[in-house]
Design a protein around this motif. Structure first.
Motif, PDB file in Angstrom:
ATOM      1  N   CYS A 120     -39.835  36.861 -17.584  1.00 31.62           N
ATOM      2  CA  CYS A 120     -38.620  37.291 -18.260  1.00 31.62           C
ATOM      3  C   CYS A 120     -39.005  38.156 -19.457  1.00 31.62           C
ATOM      4  CB  CYS A 120     -37.825  36.067 -18.712  1.00 31.62           C
ATOM      5  SG  CYS A 120     -36.412  36.495 -19.742  1.00 31.62           S
ATOM      6  N   CYS A 161     -34.433  36.066 -16.996  1.00 26.61           N
ATOM      7  CA  CYS A 161     -34.030  34.822 -16.356  1.00 26.61           C
ATOM      8  C   CYS A 161     -32.512  34.719 -16.502  1.00 26.61           C
ATOM      9  CB  CYS A 161     -34.745  33.634 -16.983  1.00 26.61           C
ATOM     10  SG  CYS A 161     -34.343  33.352 -18.697  1.00 26.61           S
ATOM     11  N   CYS A 177     -37.541  36.077 -22.927  1.00 28.54           N
ATOM     12  CA  CYS A 177     -38.135  34.822 -23.397  1.00 28.54           C
ATOM     13  C   CYS A 177     -39.562  34.634 -22.893  1.00 28.54           C
ATOM     14  CB  CYS A 177     -37.259  33.633 -23.002  1.00 28.54           C
ATOM     15  SG  CYS A 177     -37.193  33.353 -21.227  1.00 28.54           S
ATOM     16  N   CYS A 229     -31.184  34.104 -20.190  1.00 30.42           N
ATOM     17  CA  CYS A 229     -31.228  35.264 -21.082  1.00 30.42           C
ATOM     18  C   CYS A 229     -30.207  36.315 -20.659  1.00 30.42           C
ATOM     19  CB  CYS A 229     -32.620  35.877 -21.096  1.00 30.42           C
ATOM     20  SG  CYS A 229     -33.862  34.818 -21.821  1.00 30.42           S
TER      21      CYS A 229
HETATM   22 ZN   LIG Z   1     -35.461  34.499 -20.358  1.00 28.37          ZN
END
Ligand SMILES: [Zn+2]
Length: 432
Positions: free
Chosen positions: A198, A231, A201, A234
């Motif tokens: 991701c 992801c 994050c 997020c």
């Molecule tokens: Zn993420």
């Protein structure tokens, strides 16, 4: 059933035949063994007007191993498969050791010799010796195989990602659909670029979504330069913001950088491409994304030779890989040119080599010895290591037997710089 290469009386390539049929022909004396690796027979009787199948020779060059496959384009059967193991590392280490020995000698207190005039230049397409050997290995095998099989075309995996196709994907929209190549290739590209994590994050190993940096609702495009990975968490959190507003200005800059080996692929593959073009057969190129797409679509295991069979747009949709027993080809080189080996001080450790061939044999030849008398009665088949005394060592798969007199040895296969073994089914376990 495994297929066998067939040549006619004049050495012209014919359709491959089943190994059982080859056995019958050999037994009836209608054919003779022409070559052991890859197994080829030569017919003793004329064949009038043979019909030939379209065979495609397919290659997936890698750094350590190159996958090779011959595919019958009408039936989709993989009729021959091989993996060529290159010797890049060996070449590098022997050159390194030679350099060390020479440097050592120069720095020793020996009669001074002036440095050589620096007349050494590198030509434009210069490749290091280890890379050059890879190119040469592939070319050697392509040239060998087209002598044995009526190949109608060659497919080569040239690039990792097809940038052209991704440009088209922008027009069609990139919503990823299973089965749509452009979208698939684009997704693979984005995954590779952001290292499968991701972008926000940094988490791995969870379902990732293709995410627009400037949201579509605010005029963001489907271009590669506007896509990243996120992801679900997020992605939801980011919502209608741009990456900049979301607090990640770096992503916008990162995405503009091209992926290093996407467009400019490694030089070795281009060198192979140029060598193959010179052969004169129709040459098709494909991307790594397309190879993977073909392989996953047909649910095939990931090995070098299966990848080779999946290279290019011409790949039949009904690839049959179950009948072939892949040949493992290992590049071994043609021995060393060093006259004698050194001890750690750089002094000669052995006598100078007396030659390469003794009594008609060379180290690395495959021989069969039927010993009828003395202590070593028995049958031995394997690789020979020649000795000036005429008493050779024979290494089979299990053991090494020493001191077999050359008069008992019969040459089966002359050493050609490669060693061979068959991959018996172990690749099947790698099926996903
Ligand atoms: Zn993420």
């Amino acid at each position: 059933m495994q297929k066998v290469f067939v040549l006619d009386t004049k050495g012209k390539q014919l359709d491959m035949c089943h190994s059982g049929q080859a056995r019958r022909l050999l037994k009836a004396g209608l054919a003779a063994v022409y070559k052991r690796f890859p197994f080829t027979i030569k017919l003793k009787q004329e064949v009038s007007n043979p019909t030939l199948q379209p065979y495609q020779l397919k290659l997936d060059p890698g750094s350590k191993k190159t996958g090779v496959a011959i595919v019958n384009q009408t039936t989709g059967e993989v009729v021959f498969a091989a993996e060529i193991e290159h010797r890049g590392q060996t070449i590098k280490s022997t050159l390194d050791s030679r350099r060390a020995i020479r440097r050592n000698r120069r720095s020793r207190k020996t009669p001074y010799r002036k440095p050589r005039f620096n007349n050494r230049t590198r030509s434009k397409g210069w490749l290091s010796p280890s890379l050059l050997s890879r190119v040469a290995n592939v070319e050697t095998w392509v040239r060998r195989l087209i002598k044995l099989c009526p190949i109608t075309g060659i497919s080569l995996e040239l690039v990792k990602f097809d940038m052209q196709l991704m440009q088209n994907a922008e027009i069609n929209g990139v919503q990823y659909q299973q089965g749509q190549l452009a979208g698939y290739e684009l997704r693979e590209y984005v995954l590779e670029k952001f290292q499968r994590k991701c972008a926000y994050c940094g988490k791995r190993n969870l379902p990732l979504q293709i995410e627009h940096i400037v949201p579509k609702s605010r005029g963001g495009s489907n271009s590669v330069t506007n896509l990243t990975l996120a992801c679900e968490k997020c992605n939801l959190k980011k919502g209608n913001k741009t990456a900049l507003e979301f607090g990640y200005p770096k992503i916008q800059a990162q995405v503009k950088l091209p992926l290093k080996d996407a467009a400019a692929v490694n030089t070795t593959r281009w060198a192979i491409y140029n060598k193959l073009k010179a052969i004169g057969l129709p040459l098709e190129t494909g991307s790594g994304g397309l190879t993977k797409f073909n392989r996953t679509l047909q649910d095939l295991p990931k090995t070098h030779w299966v990848d080779a069979a999946c290279v290019g747009k011409s790949t039949p949709s009904n690839l049959d890989i179950n009948k072939v027993i892949p040949l493992q080809i290992k590049a071994t080189g043609h021995g060393s040119r060093q006259m004698c080996s050194m001890d750690k001080f750089g002094f000669p450790r052995t006598k100078a080599k007396a030659g390469k061939k003794f009594f008609g044999f060379q180290t690395g030849d495959m021989v069969k010895a039927i010993v009828t008398g003395g202590k070593k009665v028995g049958n031995y088949t394997g690789k020979v290591a020649v000795r000036t005394s005429g008493f050779f060592n024979i290494t089979s798969q299990k053991t090494t037997i020493q001191g077999i007199k050359y008069t008992y040895c019969k040459l089966l296969f002359a050493c050609d710089g490669y060693s061979y073994s068959y991959m018996k089914g172990e690749w099947r376990s790698s099926r996903p």
